[in-house]
Design an enzyme around this catalytic site. Structure first.
Site, mmCIF file in Angstrom:
data_model
loop_
_atom_site.group_PDB
_atom_site.id
_atom_site.type_symbol
_atom_site.label_atom_id
_atom_site.label_comp_id
_atom_site.label_asym_id
_atom_site.label_seq_id
_atom_site.Cartn_x
_atom_site.Cartn_y
_atom_site.Cartn_z
ATOM 1 C CG ASN A 7 39.232 73.989 -1.684
ATOM 2 O OD1 ASN A 7 38.959 73.669 -2.680
ATOM 3 N ND2 ASN A 7 40.389 73.982 -1.740
ATOM 4 C CD GLU A 34 42.284 74.002 -5.211
ATOM 5 O OE1 GLU A 34 42.695 73.669 -6.005
ATOM 6 O OE2 GLU A 34 41.519 73.938 -4.618
ATOM 7 C CG ASP A 147 42.095 74.308 1.922
ATOM 8 O OD1 ASP A 147 42.501 73.859 2.949
ATOM 9 O OD2 ASP A 147 42.029 73.912 0.838
ATOM 10 C CG ASN A 149 46.267 73.386 1.673
ATOM 11 O OD1 ASN A 149 45.395 72.151 1.079
ATOM 12 N ND2 ASN A 149 46.186 74.255 0.826
ATOM 13 C CG ASP A 218 38.207 72.388 4.366
ATOM 14 O OD1 ASP A 218 38.469 73.234 2.758
ATOM 15 O OD2 ASP A 218 38.415 71.231 4.078
ATOM 16 C CG ASP A 247 39.848 67.443 -3.480
ATOM 17 O OD1 ASP A 247 38.986 69.038 -4.029
ATOM 18 O OD2 ASP A 247 41.047 67.380 -4.157
ATOM 19 C CG HIS A 248 38.397 70.529 0.125
ATOM 20 N ND1 HIS A 248 39.023 71.243 1.231
ATOM 21 C CD2 HIS A 248 38.799 70.689 -1.149
ATOM 22 C CE1 HIS A 248 39.921 71.282 0.949
ATOM 23 N NE2 HIS A 248 39.820 71.301 -0.615
#
Length: 299
Positions: A7, A34, A147, A149, A218, A247-248
């Site tokens: 991501n 993303e 991802d 989530n 993920d 942030d991944h």
């Protein structure tokens, strides 16, 4: 073949970080999520110069997914998850690469919950479960990477207490992920690290990266033919510690395609040999039955 999911959290703003990772780790296939950019804003020329072919399914400001292949061009097989013709979100793209069908997905976040965003998350998950079953039934080698989530269990988060109201930890979200696995998918990271807390996401708040307060959201899911090819899996944690990082961090799996091909050839040869032997026996039997026996006449 090293297949990764990442991501990127904005491909235009984090293109240098992406290119640095591609140069250092040289994954063969990359699933990006993303993108936060329309198709026209995708940096295809930069990706090509790095040695990768690419397909993408972009969207202005939000969502967006892409598949990259090193020294190859992914062959697109699907754009958008089936099941809702009115869904305009760019969250799924699929391609054939080196004999493996790769589905790249960005599952809805679902926050705040309860509410319409969480309802959409669960509805999207149901569509994924239905389509994943079709992929399993196809018999092709398949990877569903992206991802999701979803934090599958409390073991996949540093501390669930402050996340109890988050859509990523809700029982409904976890139940959907569990149902997906029950179809016959292998969770590559959990299989590789059955007793170790492995994270792929650290948010930007309260020094969560510095304290390793992470989450595993993920995932790389492998069907049985691909699970048999798996040789290693992991997370490129160093990417998260770079300046202006997503942030991944990229999660990846290594597949032994040549070993699988050799195994398939050996099986085919064995089946051919067995078939030939069986055919020879049948032929002999038919020949014996066709030859009249000589009766004793006493003369």
């Amino acid at each position: 073949m090293k297949l990764a999911t990442f991501n990127i959290n904005g491909i235009r703003s984090r293109l240098p970080a992406l290119l640095a990772w591609l140069e250092r780790e040289a994954p063969d296939v990359v699933c990006l999520q993303e993108l936060k950019a329309p198709d026209s804003g995708f940096p295809e020329a930069d990706i090509n110069r790095a040695g990768y072919g690419a397909i993408r399914h972009g969207q202005v400001s939000w969502n967006g997914v892409a598949i990259l292949a090193k020294d190859a061009q992914p062959v697109e097989t699907r754009r958008g998850l089936p099941g809702d013709p009115d869904d305009t979100h760019s969250r799924y793209i699929e391609a054939a690469v080196n004999g493996v069908l790769v589905g790249c997905l960005y599952l809805p976040n679902g926050n705040p919950q309860p509410g319409p965003k969480f309802d959409y998350k669960l509805a999207w998950f149901e569509r994924l479960i239905a389509y994943a079953k079709q992929l399993l039934d196809s018999g092709h080698p398949v990877v569903l990477a992206g991802d999701y989530n979803v934090v599958p269990t409390d073991f996949d988060i540093y501390n669930p207490r402050s996340w109890l109201k988050d859509a990523l930890l809700q029982p409904e979200s976890r139940a959907c992920y569990a149902r997906l696995l029950e179809q016959g998918w292998t969770d590559a990271l959990r299989t590789r690290f059955p007793d170790e807390q492995v994270y792929t996401f650290w948010d930007y708040f309260r020094q969560h990266w510095e304290r390793n307060s992470g989450l595993r959201i993920d995932h790389l899911l492998l069907n049985k033919p691909v699970a048999a090819m798996m040789r290693d899996a992991g997370v490129d944690r160093w990417v998260r510690g770079e300046p202006h990082a997503s942030d991944h961090a990229p999660a990846w799996v290594v597949l032994d395609l040549e070993g699988a091909a050799d195994s398939t050839k050996k099986t085919a040869v064995k089946k051919t040999a067995l078939g030939s032997t069986a055919a020879a026996k049948k032929s002999t039997a038919r020949s014996t039955q066709a030859t009249p026996s000589k009766k004793k006449t006493g003369k």
